[in-house]
Write a protein that holds these residues in place. Structure first.
Motif, PDB file in Angstrom:
ATOM      1  N   THR A 147     -41.974 -13.966  -1.175  1.00 27.74           N
ATOM      2  CA  THR A 147     -42.548 -13.021  -1.999  1.00 27.74           C
ATOM      3  C   THR A 147     -43.045 -13.892  -3.467  1.00 27.74           C
ATOM      4  O   THR A 147     -44.334 -13.589  -3.871  1.00 27.74           O
ATOM      5  CB  THR A 147     -41.697 -11.932  -2.416  1.00 27.74           C
ATOM      6  OG1 THR A 147     -41.242 -11.449  -1.262  1.00 27.74           O
ATOM      7  CG2 THR A 147     -42.221 -11.008  -3.173  1.00 27.74           C
ATOM      8  N   GLU A 148     -42.233 -14.540  -4.169  1.00 24.79           N
ATOM      9  CA  GLU A 148     -42.688 -15.376  -5.373  1.00 24.79           C
ATOM     10  C   GLU A 148     -43.883 -16.212  -4.931  1.00 24.79           C
ATOM     11  O   GLU A 148     -44.685 -16.139  -6.011  1.00 24.79           O
ATOM     12  CB  GLU A 148     -41.629 -16.080  -5.808  1.00 24.79           C
ATOM     13  CG  GLU A 148     -40.215 -15.261  -6.316  1.00 24.79           C
ATOM     14  CD  GLU A 148     -39.084 -16.189  -6.124  1.00 24.79           C
ATOM     15  OE1 GLU A 148     -39.154 -17.491  -6.463  1.00 24.79           O
ATOM     16  OE2 GLU A 148     -37.934 -15.582  -6.681  1.00 24.79           O
ATOM     17  N   ALA A 152     -47.561 -15.672  -6.842  1.00 24.83           N
ATOM     18  CA  ALA A 152     -48.076 -16.786  -7.621  1.00 24.83           C
ATOM     19  C   ALA A 152     -49.453 -17.259  -7.273  1.00 24.83           C
ATOM     20  O   ALA A 152     -50.127 -17.864  -8.322  1.00 24.83           O
ATOM     21  CB  ALA A 152     -47.076 -17.950  -7.672  1.00 24.83           C
ATOM     22  N   ILE A 153     -49.796 -17.305  -5.823  1.00 26.42           N
ATOM     23  CA  ILE A 153     -51.262 -17.896  -5.437  1.00 26.42           C
ATOM     24  C   ILE A 153     -52.249 -16.690  -5.514  1.00 26.42           C
ATOM     25  O   ILE A 153     -53.282 -16.765  -5.407  1.00 26.42           O
ATOM     26  CB  ILE A 153     -51.201 -18.628  -4.443  1.00 26.42           C
ATOM     27  CG1 ILE A 153     -50.891 -17.585  -3.046  1.00 26.42           C
ATOM     28  CG2 ILE A 153     -50.347 -19.861  -4.224  1.00 26.42           C
ATOM     29  CD1 ILE A 153     -51.211 -18.203  -1.871  1.00 26.42           C
ATOM     30  N   GLY A 154     -51.700 -15.237  -5.502  1.00 21.54           N
ATOM     31  CA  GLY A 154     -52.555 -14.115  -5.501  1.00 21.54           C
ATOM     32  C   GLY A 154     -53.099 -13.681  -4.251  1.00 21.54           C
ATOM     33  O   GLY A 154     -54.180 -13.552  -4.126  1.00 21.54           O
ATOM     34  N   LEU A 155     -51.943 -14.202  -3.392  1.00 26.18           N
ATOM     35  CA  LEU A 155     -52.510 -13.555  -1.821  1.00 26.18           C
ATOM     36  C   LEU A 155     -52.690 -12.233  -1.742  1.00 26.18           C
ATOM     37  O   LEU A 155     -53.704 -11.772  -0.976  1.00 26.18           O
ATOM     38  CB  LEU A 155     -51.366 -14.151  -1.010  1.00 26.18           C
ATOM     39  CG  LEU A 155     -51.605 -14.016   0.536  1.00 26.18           C
ATOM     40  CD1 LEU A 155     -52.661 -14.936   1.070  1.00 26.18           C
ATOM     41  CD2 LEU A 155     -50.328 -14.338   1.358  1.00 26.18           C
ATOM     42  N   PHE A 156     -52.142 -11.294  -2.342  1.00 33.97           N
ATOM     43  CA  PHE A 156     -52.387  -9.711  -2.159  1.00 33.97           C
ATOM     44  C   PHE A 156     -53.199  -9.292  -3.458  1.00 33.97           C
ATOM     45  O   PHE A 156     -53.138  -9.589  -4.550  1.00 33.97           O
ATOM     46  CB  PHE A 156     -51.141  -9.190  -1.985  1.00 33.97           C
ATOM     47  CG  PHE A 156     -50.295  -9.601  -1.058  1.00 33.97           C
ATOM     48  CD1 PHE A 156     -50.527  -9.829   0.495  1.00 33.97           C
ATOM     49  CD2 PHE A 156     -49.011 -10.119  -1.422  1.00 33.97           C
ATOM     50  CE1 PHE A 156     -49.800 -10.354   1.401  1.00 33.97           C
ATOM     51  CE2 PHE A 156     -48.126 -10.749  -0.465  1.00 33.97           C
ATOM     52  CZ  PHE A 156     -48.579 -10.583   0.895  1.00 33.97           C
ATOM     53  N   ASP A 157     -54.159  -8.445  -3.242  1.00 32.96           N
ATOM     54  CA  ASP A 157     -54.791  -7.515  -4.412  1.00 32.96           C
ATOM     55  C   ASP A 157     -55.022  -6.364  -3.720  1.00 32.96           C
ATOM     56  O   ASP A 157     -54.673  -5.891  -2.645  1.00 32.96           O
ATOM     57  CB  ASP A 157     -56.237  -8.429  -4.503  1.00 32.96           C
ATOM     58  CG  ASP A 157     -57.283  -8.548  -3.406  1.00 32.96           C
ATOM     59  OD1 ASP A 157     -57.347  -7.394  -2.973  1.00 32.96           O
ATOM     60  OD2 ASP A 157     -57.897  -9.417  -3.237  1.00 32.96           O
ATOM     61  N   ASP A 166     -49.346   3.132   3.766  1.00 32.76           N
ATOM     62  CA  ASP A 166     -49.576   4.349   2.957  1.00 32.76           C
ATOM     63  C   ASP A 166     -50.165   3.540   1.544  1.00 32.76           C
ATOM     64  O   ASP A 166     -49.769   2.469   1.109  1.00 32.76           O
ATOM     65  CB  ASP A 166     -48.403   4.890   2.235  1.00 32.76           C
ATOM     66  CG  ASP A 166     -48.609   6.018   1.569  1.00 32.76           C
ATOM     67  OD1 ASP A 166     -49.089   5.678   0.229  1.00 32.76           O
ATOM     68  OD2 ASP A 166     -48.103   7.209   1.644  1.00 32.76           O
ATOM     69  N   GLU A 167     -51.399   3.885   1.296  1.00 30.79           N
ATOM     70  CA  GLU A 167     -52.055   3.253   0.201  1.00 30.79           C
ATOM     71  C   GLU A 167     -51.390   3.020  -0.911  1.00 30.79           C
ATOM     72  O   GLU A 167     -51.480   2.055  -1.898  1.00 30.79           O
ATOM     73  CB  GLU A 167     -53.421   3.816  -0.084  1.00 30.79           C
ATOM     74  CG  GLU A 167     -54.496   3.652   0.819  1.00 30.79           C
ATOM     75  CD  GLU A 167     -55.872   4.221   0.624  1.00 30.79           C
ATOM     76  OE1 GLU A 167     -56.201   4.328  -0.655  1.00 30.79           O
ATOM     77  OE2 GLU A 167     -56.623   4.518   1.623  1.00 30.79           O
ATOM     78  N   LEU A 173     -45.882  -4.055  -5.050  1.00 34.06           N
ATOM     79  CA  LEU A 173     -46.011  -5.588  -5.456  1.00 34.06           C
ATOM     80  C   LEU A 173     -47.082  -6.022  -6.083  1.00 34.06           C
ATOM     81  O   LEU A 173     -47.069  -7.072  -6.870  1.00 34.06           O
ATOM     82  CB  LEU A 173     -46.062  -6.295  -4.055  1.00 34.06           C
ATOM     83  CG  LEU A 173     -45.760  -7.826  -3.856  1.00 34.06           C
ATOM     84  CD1 LEU A 173     -44.191  -7.993  -4.446  1.00 34.06           C
ATOM     85  CD2 LEU A 173     -45.866  -8.350  -2.391  1.00 34.06           C
ATOM     86  N   VAL A 174     -48.323  -5.200  -6.157  1.00 35.34           N
ATOM     87  CA  VAL A 174     -49.625  -5.911  -6.913  1.00 35.34           C
ATOM     88  C   VAL A 174     -49.461  -5.054  -8.145  1.00 35.34           C
ATOM     89  O   VAL A 174     -49.777  -3.639  -7.930  1.00 35.34           O
ATOM     90  CB  VAL A 174     -51.030  -5.730  -6.118  1.00 35.34           C
ATOM     91  CG1 VAL A 174     -52.011  -5.766  -6.593  1.00 35.34           C
ATOM     92  CG2 VAL A 174     -50.798  -6.356  -4.591  1.00 35.34           C
TER      93      VAL A 174
END
Length: 176
Positions: A147-148, A152-157, A166-167, A173-174
């Protein structure tokens, strides 16, 4: 500002490793299999369907989504408990896949020159269902370092929201 010696060695390193990240990911992905048993025969045997790669990810993700729809409580703690149980027990064989992705994310995180390029290269190797599966693995709290590193690399947006169960889960997390 980069030191001169770093400028001289960074470019060949980037060219050599530019396609290593997606290549390693694709090799790992090709090992992912999903086996579905159905139609018990009179002899007690089952017919089965086996798929691999991205199709297997989609099948696993669809299975997670079915489990989510069965939940009476869809709050974060209940969803995390369901995911943790699935990732630790029912989908335990996926551990190697997640470790491989963790390794690739750590590699991207350590790159000083053009980290954004490598992160985008890794991200572009993932289908939306793969990203969603990784997102739910991250929020399951099975592996905090996963998760960290993903954060840190911005994998999720926020663009991932439409692929989640569910949106509103994107807010778990973001940040906005």
């Amino acid at each position: 500002q980069l030191r001169q010696e770093l400028k001289m060695t960074a470019q060949p390193h980037m060219c050599t490793n530019c396609f290593t990240v997606p290549d390693l990911y694709d090799r790992n992905l090709s090992l992912w299999a999903y086996v579905e048993r159905y139609h018990s025969t009179s002899a007690g045997n089952y017919d089965k369907e086996t798929v691999q790669g991205r199709e297997a990810v989609y099948k696993h993700y669809s299975n997670l989504k079915r489990k989510f729809k069965e939940l009476k409580d869809t709050g974060r703690p209940a969803v995390q408990d369901m995911l943790r149980d699935l990732f630790l027990h029912e989908n335990g064989m996926l551990e190697v896949y997640f470790k491989n992705v963790q390794h690739l994310m750590s590699y991207v995180q350590q790159i000083e020159v053009d980290r954004f390029f490598y992160m985008q290269t890794l991200k572009s190797s993932l289908s939306r269902f793969e990203l969603a599966m990784l997102y739910y693995y991250a929020i399951s709290e099975v592996d905090d370092s996963f998760t960290e590193t993903a954060e840190a690399i911005g994998l999720f947006d926020r663009s991932l929201a439409r692929s989640l169960f569910d949106e509103s889960h994107i807010d778990w997390l973001v940040s906005a």
